[in-house]
Design an enzyme around this catalytic site. Structure first.
Site, PDB file in Angstrom:
ATOM      1  CG  ASP A  30      58.448  37.066  60.809  1.00  0.00           C
ATOM      2  OD1 ASP A  30      57.271  36.821  61.163  1.00  0.00           O
ATOM      3  OD2 ASP A  30      58.745  37.787  59.840  1.00  0.00           O
ATOM      4  CB  VAL A  32      59.291  32.998  68.281  1.00  0.00           C
ATOM      5  CG1 VAL A  32      58.743  31.758  68.957  1.00  0.00           C
ATOM      6  CG2 VAL A  32      59.815  33.994  69.294  1.00  0.00           C
ATOM      7  CE1 TYR A  33      55.514  28.860  61.710  1.00  0.00           C
ATOM      8  CE2 TYR A  33      57.473  29.154  60.351  1.00  0.00           C
ATOM      9  CZ  TYR A  33      56.263  28.536  60.587  1.00  0.00           C
ATOM     10  OH  TYR A  33      55.802  27.591  59.714  1.00  0.00           O
ATOM     11  CG  ASP A  34      62.052  32.371  60.779  1.00  0.00           C
ATOM     12  OD1 ASP A  34      61.030  31.853  60.263  1.00  0.00           O
ATOM     13  OD2 ASP A  34      62.489  33.485  60.454  1.00  0.00           O
ATOM     14  CB  SER A  79      30.012  27.401  35.378  1.00  0.00           C
ATOM     15  OG  SER A  79      31.061  26.704  34.811  1.00  0.00           O
ATOM     16  CD  GLU A 108      30.485  31.939  49.472  1.00  0.00           C
ATOM     17  OE1 GLU A 108      30.889  31.669  50.606  1.00  0.00           O
ATOM     18  OE2 GLU A 108      30.403  31.124  48.555  1.00  0.00           O
ATOM     19  CE  LYS A 110      31.608  34.319  39.753  1.00  0.00           C
ATOM     20  NZ  LYS A 110      32.868  34.397  39.034  1.00  0.00           N
ATOM     21  NE  ARG A 131      34.739  25.261  36.827  1.00  0.00           N
ATOM     22  CZ  ARG A 131      34.322  24.918  35.623  1.00  0.00           C
ATOM     23  NH1 ARG A 131      35.209  24.767  34.651  1.00  0.00           N
ATOM     24  NH2 ARG A 131      33.047  24.706  35.390  1.00  0.00           N
ATOM     25  CD  GLU A 165      38.057  31.586  42.202  1.00  0.00           C
ATOM     26  OE1 GLU A 165      37.483  30.473  42.323  1.00  0.00           O
ATOM     27  OE2 GLU A 165      38.084  32.215  41.134  1.00  0.00           O
ATOM     28  CE1 TYR A 217      33.618  27.179  44.785  1.00  0.00           C
ATOM     29  CE2 TYR A 217      35.360  28.806  44.539  1.00  0.00           C
ATOM     30  CZ  TYR A 217      34.702  27.682  44.087  1.00  0.00           C
ATOM     31  OH  TYR A 217      35.111  27.058  42.937  1.00  0.00           O
ATOM     32  CE  LYS A 280      28.129  29.451  46.475  1.00  0.00           C
ATOM     33  NZ  LYS A 280      29.427  29.260  47.085  1.00  0.00           N
ATOM     34  CE  LYS A 304      31.101  38.560  36.932  1.00  0.00           C
ATOM     35  NZ  LYS A 304      31.256  37.784  35.712  1.00  0.00           N
ATOM     36  CB  CYS A 398      65.631  64.553  31.277  1.00  0.00           C
ATOM     37  SG  CYS A 398      64.501  64.972  32.617  1.00  0.00           S
ATOM     38  CB  CYS A 401      66.527  68.839  33.412  1.00  0.00           C
ATOM     39  SG  CYS A 401      67.358  67.246  33.231  1.00  0.00           S
ATOM     40  CB  CYS A 414      66.727  62.198  34.415  1.00  0.00           C
ATOM     41  SG  CYS A 414      67.471  63.820  34.660  1.00  0.00           S
TER      42      CYS A 414
HETATM   43  S1  IVH Z   1      30.346  28.555  43.799  1.00  0.00           S
HETATM   44  C1  IVH Z   1      28.115  25.629  42.924  1.00  0.00           C
HETATM   45  N1  IVH Z   1      31.229  30.643  45.106  1.00  0.00           N
HETATM   46  O1  IVH Z   1      33.434  31.473  40.097  1.00  0.00           O
HETATM   47  C2  IVH Z   1      28.806  26.506  42.002  1.00  0.00           C
HETATM   48  N2  IVH Z   1      32.212  30.145  43.018  1.00  0.00           N
HETATM   49  O2  IVH Z   1      31.710  31.453  37.795  1.00  0.00           O
HETATM   50  C3  IVH Z   1      30.271  26.485  42.150  1.00  0.00           C
HETATM   51  N3  IVH Z   1      34.025  31.662  42.372  1.00  0.00           N
HETATM   52  O3  IVH Z   1      34.315  28.262  39.064  1.00  0.00           O
HETATM   53  C4  IVH Z   1      30.876  27.789  42.324  1.00  0.00           C
HETATM   54  N4  IVH Z   1      33.963  32.906  44.174  1.00  0.00           N
HETATM   55  O4  IVH Z   1      35.965  29.512  40.552  1.00  0.00           O
HETATM   56  C5  IVH Z   1      31.341  29.904  43.997  1.00  0.00           C
HETATM   57  N5  IVH Z   1      31.957  32.428  46.406  1.00  0.00           N
HETATM   58  C6  IVH Z   1      32.058  31.682  45.296  1.00  0.00           C
HETATM   59  C7  IVH Z   1      32.997  31.978  44.299  1.00  0.00           C
HETATM   60  C8  IVH Z   1      33.041  31.178  43.154  1.00  0.00           C
HETATM   61  C9  IVH Z   1      34.563  32.707  43.019  1.00  0.00           C
HETATM   62  C10 IVH Z   1      34.438  31.184  41.027  1.00  0.00           C
HETATM   63  C11 IVH Z   1      34.645  29.688  40.962  1.00  0.00           C
HETATM   64  C12 IVH Z   1      33.706  29.192  39.902  1.00  0.00           C
HETATM   65  C13 IVH Z   1      33.385  30.442  39.146  1.00  0.00           C
HETATM   66  C14 IVH Z   1      31.992  30.329  38.557  1.00  0.00           C
END
Ligand code: IVH
Length: 652
Positions: A30, A32-34, A79, A108, A110, A131, A165, A217, A280, A304, A398, A401, A414
């Protein structure tokens, strides 16, 4: 510093930050950075026209806005459809395979946070947008710039939207809530709310203080030509964004299930909260063919993890007395299985929390358990009340005690130093990992030792012997000998462990290390000014040390005589020379690196600091000396060239 050095310094700072915040693998200290950061800041103060948008100084959160403007995403933010079990996944796969049989999948985590769209133009971050409704969100660019895992500039010149995210690590979430509870502020229900709330602060210095993390993501509008999503994501990570803790390409149902199981099994060990896994379609062409329903992409689904929130009944409120005497309420709930773990207790932080949420005994409540986040009551279902609920009274005495409690507003304490709970908890703390790390001295054994009258203070621990221990239930030769051995091996520990084990209020591991390396055993004689001068120390901490020493000087001496902790290595006293005990500032480039010159001066007993003030004794300058030199002249401080410095050293 000239313009070229300035540009180089920015590159170096950004590289340091990338290693620190994105790779979690620091490449320097830190300090050196600072130091470099301050040099950059100084240059920018003199040359405002040269400031680069990628400079880390552009992150500082001090802008206060009176509301956020709206801004459009370049392409819509969608979504995700959810599935909850293998059956759901199988159905989704069948449906998707009907659209295209020749596909693979990119999986990946969520992340449980707030989604964010970043727009980069010409390689520069120009907009950060929440969003919102998917088409229009709020423009929070200034806040977004305070997030260190978001690069301000990237090596990609065409316009691109990077989506991801914003999360709060679980540890950070607990820290913030702890702080809020201590101040009597409402605590956040979960890291997601905390992240979203932190992002939408009108005062960006608050956002900056929350240590938010961005996890990409996907991309929105982009000109990338990769055929596979996995390649696109690799490209995104390579631009300086964080990688997920786990991701994989999968060919079929079985492989997806296996990754899901692995992610779910490990989720507790990840720094951030996950609420599932996103699957995906990996082939971009297939994604485009499949398209979207009204709400969701057809090529993606959220699988989920099992629920972490459950409804249960609050049975009772227990009172716990900690080693410092603070009384904390703990909720006892009807045992509930959450994702394989039976939850029986939940934290309540303090009585203000009970009052604010109007939590009553017999209430139906929602509890949340996830990862390392301690189970907590996040909501009271007031509409389910039937009149049998009882208000919780704040205690006046307390629970252990019986002595009268001190009501400090948010905290109840206490004050009886010999209160059994305080004594037992101090001994448990004394033996814990960041203190003396004594194996075999957990809470059960400490309680047994206390109850048998063998140990009333930490000092008594070292009076234990075979004969005494064998009288305890459950203690045979081996167990007793092991405990005696670990007590023995605590002797000769590092000084900071000894200091930490004393349990001085406001003095944790980091502060103990600092105190220890500065003072060693003479910390008992340090003055308030000397303590405050340590980095990271304030008035409250210094007073806490002084007060502790005042009351416990004798005990500290006795414990020290018993434990004989090792004094930290002390610098050899420097011989007499013109720099000994002086405050020195370096400026300009010299024949050796700054660090080398600094070390040389420190070995002579000088204190090398970064900015010039009236207290500075010497400013030593090299080529291209900047404003520090001018300031020294202004203030009438002695300036020495590198050559003059060397001559003085040689003469001495
Ligand atoms: S893809 C193409 N990937 O979940 C669809 N969303 O329920 C766009 N989220 O609004 C979302 N991790 O905020 C995607 N690995 C991930 C995610 C992710 C979290 C959230 C994101 C989205 C919501 C949808």
């Amino acid at each position: 510093m000239n313009k070229e050095q300035y540009t180089k310094a920015i590159e170096l700072l950004n590289l340091y930050a990338y290693h620190y915040y994105v790779l979690d693998d620091p490449m320097t200290t830190d300090e050196v950075y600072d130091k470099l950061y301050h040099e950059v800041l100084e240059y920018e103060e003199q040359n405002e026209g040269d400031i680069l948008p990628s400079s880390p100084t552009q992150r500082v959160g001090d802008a206060i806005s009176d509301g956020f403007e709206k801004a459009s995403h370049l392409s819509r933010m969608w979504s995700l459809e959810d599935v909850f079990d293998s059956d759901g996944l199988q159905k989704w796969l069948t449906k998707t395979y009907k659209l295209d049989r020749n596909i693979s999948f990119y999986c990946e985590p969520k992340y449980d946070g707030a989604s964010l769209n970043l727009i980069y133009e010409n390689g520069i971050l120009t907009q950060g947008i929440t969003r919102g409704d998917g088409s229009i969100g709020e423009l929070i660019t200034q806040n977004v710039k305070t997030i260190r895992s978001i690069p301000l500039a990237i090596e990609h010149k065409e316009r691109i939207e990077i989506r991801g995210e914003v999360v709060l690590y679980k540890e950070e979430f607990e820290r913030i809530n702890h702080e809020r509870a201590a101040k009597g502020e409402a605590v956040f229900a979960n890291p997601r709310n905390a992240a979203a709330g932190s992002l939408r602060q009108l005062d960006s210095s608050i956002t900056a203080s929350r240590n938010l993390v961005f996890l990409p993501y996907g991309v929105g509008e982009n000109t990338l030509e990769h055929k596979l999503l996995s390649q696109k994501m690799e490209h995104v990570y390579s631009l300086g964004f964080k990688k997920p803790p786990l991701c994989a390409t999968c060919q079929n149902f079985e492989e997806i299930e296996a990754i899901y199981e692995e992610m779910n099994k490990n989720r507790e060990s990840y720094a951030m909260m996950l609420d599932g896994m996103v699957i995906k379609v990996n082939e971009i062409a297939a994604q485009i063919d499949m398209g979207y329903t009204v709400k969701n992409p057809r090529f993606s689904v959220a699988y989920k993890f099992p629920a972490v929130e459950k409804i249960t009944t609050l049975k009772e409120i227990l009172l716990q007395v900690g080693r410092t005497g603070v009384v904390t309420p703990v909720a006892v709930v009807e045992p509930t299985n959450i994702d394989g773990v039976v939850v029986e207790r939940a934290t309540l932080h303090n009585f203000d929390e009970i009052e604010r949420k109007d939590i009553r005994i017999n209430d139906k409540v929602i509890i949340l358990r996830s990862g390392d986040v301690i189970p907590k009551i996040i909501k009271v279902l007031t509409h389910e009340r039937d009149g049998s609920e009882l208000k919780v009274q704040k205690p006046t005495n307390c629970p252990v005690c019986g002595s009268e409690l001190l009501d400090e507003g948010v905290l109840l304490k206490c004050q009886n130093l010999t209160c059994e709970a305080r004594v037992i908890n101090s001994i448990i703390y004394f033996a814990s990992k960041p203190c003396l790390n004594i194996d075999g001295l957990g809470s059960k054994i400490v309680e047994a030792l206390f109850e048998a009258g063998l140990v009333k203070s930490v000092l008594d621990l070292f009076e234990l012997d075979m004969e005494k221990l064998l009288k305890l239930e459950g203690f045979k030769d081996k167990k007793a000998q092991n405990l005696l051995d670990s007590l023995e091996s605590a002797k000769g520990c590092d000084y900071w462990r000894f200091l930490n084990s004393l349990g001085i209020e406001h003095i944790g591991e980091v502060a103990s290390k600092a105190l220890s390396s500065r003072f060693g055993s003479s910390f008992v004689d340090a003055s308030k000014e000397e303590i405050i001068a340590l980095e990271g120390f304030g008035e409250e901490m210094a007073e806490s040390v002084l007060e502790f020493v005042r009351v416990n000087r004798e005990t500290i001496a006795k414990l020290q005589a018993t434990l004989r902790p090792l004094e930290p290595l002390q610098r050899e006293e420097a011989h007499e020379n013109p720099f000994k005990g002086k405050s020195v500032v370096l400026t300009g480039s010299m024949s050796l690196s700054r660090d080398a010159i600094k070390e040389m001066l420190e070995a002579l007993g000088a204190k090398v600091v970064s900015s010039v003030s009236k207290k500075t004794d010497f400013v030593i300058y090299g080529e291209d000396a900047g404003s520090k030199y001018d300031k020294a002249i202004d203030l009438g401080i002695a300036v020495l060239s590198e050559q003059e410095m060397r001559e003085k050293i040689e003469q001495a």
